[in-house]
Design a protein around this motif. Structure first.
Motif, PDB file in Angstrom:
ATOM      1  N   SER A 182       0.805  -1.227   0.000  1.00  0.00           N
ATOM      2  CA  SER A 182       0.000   0.000   0.000  1.00  0.00           C
ATOM      3  C   SER A 182       0.838   1.277   0.000  1.00  0.00           C
ATOM      4  N   GLY A 183       2.025   1.229   0.639  1.00  0.00           N
ATOM      5  CA  GLY A 183       2.805   2.447   0.798  1.00  0.00           C
ATOM      6  C   GLY A 183       2.152   3.445   1.727  1.00  0.00           C
ATOM      7  N   SER A 184       1.169   2.975   2.499  1.00  0.00           N
ATOM      8  CA  SER A 184       0.384   3.861   3.353  1.00  0.00           C
ATOM      9  C   SER A 184       1.177   4.293   4.588  1.00  0.00           C
ATOM     10  N   LEU A 185       1.086   5.566   4.911  1.00  0.00           N
ATOM     11  CA  LEU A 185       1.730   6.075   6.119  1.00  0.00           C
ATOM     12  C   LEU A 185       1.120   5.433   7.357  1.00  0.00           C
ATOM     13  N   LYS A 186      -0.167   5.124   7.299  1.00  0.00           N
ATOM     14  CA  LYS A 186      -0.829   4.468   8.428  1.00  0.00           C
ATOM     15  C   LYS A 186      -0.214   3.107   8.702  1.00  0.00           C
ATOM     16  N   HIS A 187       0.022   2.311   7.651  1.00  0.00           N
ATOM     17  CA  HIS A 187       0.628   1.000   7.834  1.00  0.00           C
ATOM     18  C   HIS A 187       2.071   1.122   8.293  1.00  0.00           C
ATOM     19  N   TYR A 188       2.754   2.157   7.850  1.00  0.00           N
ATOM     20  CA  TYR A 188       4.139   2.398   8.292  1.00  0.00           C
ATOM     21  C   TYR A 188       4.169   2.654   9.801  1.00  0.00           C
ATOM     22  N   ALA A 189       3.252   3.502  10.263  1.00  0.00           N
ATOM     23  CA  ALA A 189       3.194   3.817  11.697  1.00  0.00           C
ATOM     24  C   ALA A 189       2.786   2.596  12.503  1.00  0.00           C
ATOM     25  N   GLN A 190       1.842   1.815  11.994  1.00  0.00           N
ATOM     26  CA  GLN A 190       1.402   0.620  12.715  1.00  0.00           C
ATOM     27  C   GLN A 190       2.512  -0.416  12.807  1.00  0.00           C
ATOM     28  N   ALA A 191       3.257  -0.604  11.720  1.00  0.00           N
ATOM     29  CA  ALA A 191       4.374  -1.552  11.747  1.00  0.00           C
ATOM     30  C   ALA A 191       5.434  -1.106  12.742  1.00  0.00           C
ATOM     31  N   GLY A 192       5.726   0.182  12.750  1.00  0.00           N
ATOM     32  CA  GLY A 192       6.715   0.701  13.696  1.00  0.00           C
ATOM     33  C   GLY A 192       6.272   0.564  15.136  1.00  0.00           C
ATOM     34  N   ALA A 193       5.005   0.828  15.384  1.00  0.00           N
ATOM     35  CA  ALA A 193       4.479   0.699  16.748  1.00  0.00           C
ATOM     36  C   ALA A 193       4.531  -0.750  17.217  1.00  0.00           C
ATOM     37  N   ALA A 194       4.171  -1.686  16.327  1.00  0.00           N
ATOM     38  CA  ALA A 194       4.203  -3.104  16.691  1.00  0.00           C
ATOM     39  C   ALA A 194       5.628  -3.570  16.966  1.00  0.00           C
TER      40      ALA A 194
END
Length: 210
Positions: A182-194
């Motif tokens: 997706s390249g989504s910033l939301k998924h980037y933040a979620q992956a980093g948080a996890a």
């Protein structure tokens, strides 16, 4: 070089005849200490850490950092929920548990349920990852193999942090795989948080989060 101070107050050896059913006075304190322990030597450390916190005074320092905050606070939340439902009895003094060892056992059991829940969640997360990216068969096989792995089964039976950090690492993988598509910033933040939660739960998780 013998440190003589270490032996101050030592008056000799007492021999206790075998065959006793009620602990003699000389063994009473040692015997009672097992009332607040479990068969795994690490589990009591987690309850000790929680006993030092004073939530009503906003004191959340664990004073022991072998186990990460996400795990310690999750166990605390589970015990609080158990107390609210009447399944766990929380007291401020160890004396209560020495007189009621079954109540101490309830706390160990409640904490272990967190390990079981994370263990099952790991299997479901592998199912999800496989289903979304490789097919349902691959996901089902991955989840089943994890749930049948002896090391995972053992960790699901003890009050330790390994099933929880494993879940966070798998969540980081799942979010990262979505990010690549997706390249989504939301998924980037979620992956980093996890990934952050995984390492914060157990420092040794960092290779899994690279």
């Amino acid at each position: 070089m013998i440190n003589k101070k270490a032996f101050e107050g030592f008056t000799g050896v007492v021999t206790i005849p075998a065959g006793w059913k009620t602990p003699p006075a000389e063994l009473l304190n040692t015997y009672r200490s097992f009332y607040v322990r479990s068969e795994h030597e690490d589990e009591q450390s987690i309850l000790l850490v929680l006993s030092r916190m004073k939530p009503r005074r906003l004191q959340f320092n664990p004073h022991l950092f072998v186990y990460g905050g996400p795990f310690i606070y999750s166990v605390g939340a589970v015990l609080a929920a158990g107390a609210a439902t009447g399944l766990v009895t929380l007291k401020g003094s160890i004396l209560y548990y020495l007189e009621n060892p079954a109540k101490m056992a309830d706390m160990y059991l409640a904490g272990r349920l967190l390990s079981v829940a994370a263990y099952v969640a790991c299997g479901l997360m592998l199912l999800r990852i496989g289903r979304l990216h490789l097919g349902l068969g691959a996901g089902g096989l991955a989840g089943a193999l994890f749930l049948a792995t002896p090391a995972a089964v053992v960790q699901a039976h003890v009050l330790k942090n390994h099933t929880l950090w494993s879940f966070f690492a798998l969540l980081a993988l799942e979010r990262s795989a979505r990010l690549l598509k997706s390249g989504s910033l939301k998924h980037y933040a979620q992956a980093g948080a996890a990934a952050g939660l995984a390492v914060a739960t157990f420092l040794g998780a960092w290779p899994a989060c690279l």
